[in-house]
Scaffold this motif. Sequence first.
Motif, PDB file in Angstrom:
ATOM      1  N   LEU A  22      39.505  40.110  36.602  1.00 23.11           N
ATOM      2  CA  LEU A  22      38.986  41.267  35.861  1.00 23.11           C
ATOM      3  C   LEU A  22      39.375  41.183  34.389  1.00 23.11           C
ATOM      4  O   LEU A  22      38.574  41.511  33.494  1.00 23.11           O
ATOM      5  CB  LEU A  22      39.531  42.560  36.474  1.00 23.11           C
ATOM      6  N   LYS A  26      36.761  40.955  31.197  1.00 25.94           N
ATOM      7  CA  LYS A  26      36.824  41.926  30.098  1.00 25.94           C
ATOM      8  C   LYS A  26      36.998  41.217  28.759  1.00 25.94           C
ATOM      9  O   LYS A  26      36.346  41.545  27.761  1.00 25.94           O
ATOM     10  CB  LYS A  26      37.980  42.905  30.380  1.00 25.94           C
ATOM     11  N   VAL A  62      35.247  48.158  40.133  1.00 18.79           N
ATOM     12  CA  VAL A  62      35.010  46.713  40.027  1.00 18.79           C
ATOM     13  C   VAL A  62      33.523  46.437  39.820  1.00 18.79           C
ATOM     14  O   VAL A  62      33.124  45.598  38.999  1.00 18.79           O
ATOM     15  CB  VAL A  62      35.540  46.009  41.288  1.00 18.79           C
ATOM     16  N   LEU A  76      33.497  39.207  42.624  1.00 18.00           N
ATOM     17  CA  LEU A  76      34.559  40.172  42.336  1.00 18.00           C
ATOM     18  C   LEU A  76      34.796  41.110  43.510  1.00 18.00           C
ATOM     19  O   LEU A  76      35.938  41.445  43.843  1.00 18.00           O
ATOM     20  CB  LEU A  76      34.207  40.984  41.087  1.00 18.00           C
ATOM     21  N   HIS A  80      38.095  41.736  45.672  1.00 25.62           N
ATOM     22  CA  HIS A  80      38.621  43.101  45.829  1.00 25.62           C
ATOM     23  C   HIS A  80      38.873  43.441  47.296  1.00 25.62           C
ATOM     24  O   HIS A  80      39.863  44.103  47.633  1.00 25.62           O
ATOM     25  CB  HIS A  80      37.629  44.097  45.216  1.00 25.62           C
TER      26      HIS A  80
END
Length: 278
Positions: A22, A26, A62, A76, A80
């Motif tokens: 993550l 970003k 997410v 992702l 998760h």
Amino acid sequence: MSRWKGLPDSLDHRVVRLVVQLRRLKDHSGLSLASLAAGTSYSKSSWERYLNGKKLPPRDAVQELARVCGGDATRLLALHEVALQVWQAERAEPDVPAVPQPEPSAVPEPAAGPVPAAAAAPAAPAPATGRRIPFGLLVLGALAVLVVAGVTLLTTRTWQDGAAAGHGGDSLPAGGTPTAAPAFTHRLGETFECRVRRRAGVLSAGRSRTDTALLGSGATGWDVVEAQCLLHHQGCDPGAVDGIVGGKTIRAVKRLQARAGLPTDGIIGPDTWKVLRR
């Protein structure tokens, strides 16, 4: 690129893997935490907690991060799901079943009147019918149990030492057939030997065959041992080959990434694995 704080040492490596992914998404998007808050349903302080490992982000968070930053939502969400299972298992408190209390049984009151002679006299104890086991047999049985336990412990220890000295994840014996990797267990001060060879056109230390694992700060396992051996071979000293991603390993990864023209985030991912195995 953001300068992230180190993740808590108590985080499981599967949770670390999600948070690292993550963070990278970003950073590559160039968005700030305030921009994430503006483009999603979650506040700036919530994103600060999620991306610093203080709290596991919800599934919707997410998914929204992948949408805003243009990431792979399917990958992702798979990370998760694994992290969520670990997070919930570590924080679950076992339910202690209530122990039922026996109900008191009613004791009948004795009838009034003289006590019969037969009832007044205490009953004679019944003669013991069981045979007493000789003391010598008890001693022999105890010795036999100790011998079996000692042999089992010695065999297990020998196997573990052999695994630590010459086998890692997906190790290849002389015949070339992969053998099952023992579970990675780190003992304080333990290090591993590196024997890097070229197999099927790529470099390998025989500890793991992965080329996709994400290894960030605090990660442990045979994948880390493999990466540390390959860093040594590439001339980037990661320090002790102990199977743990620490500060020296991260600095070695950054030197390799800078040399290869990759983003110097100190995280081993698919692109860094390609450079390690050249």
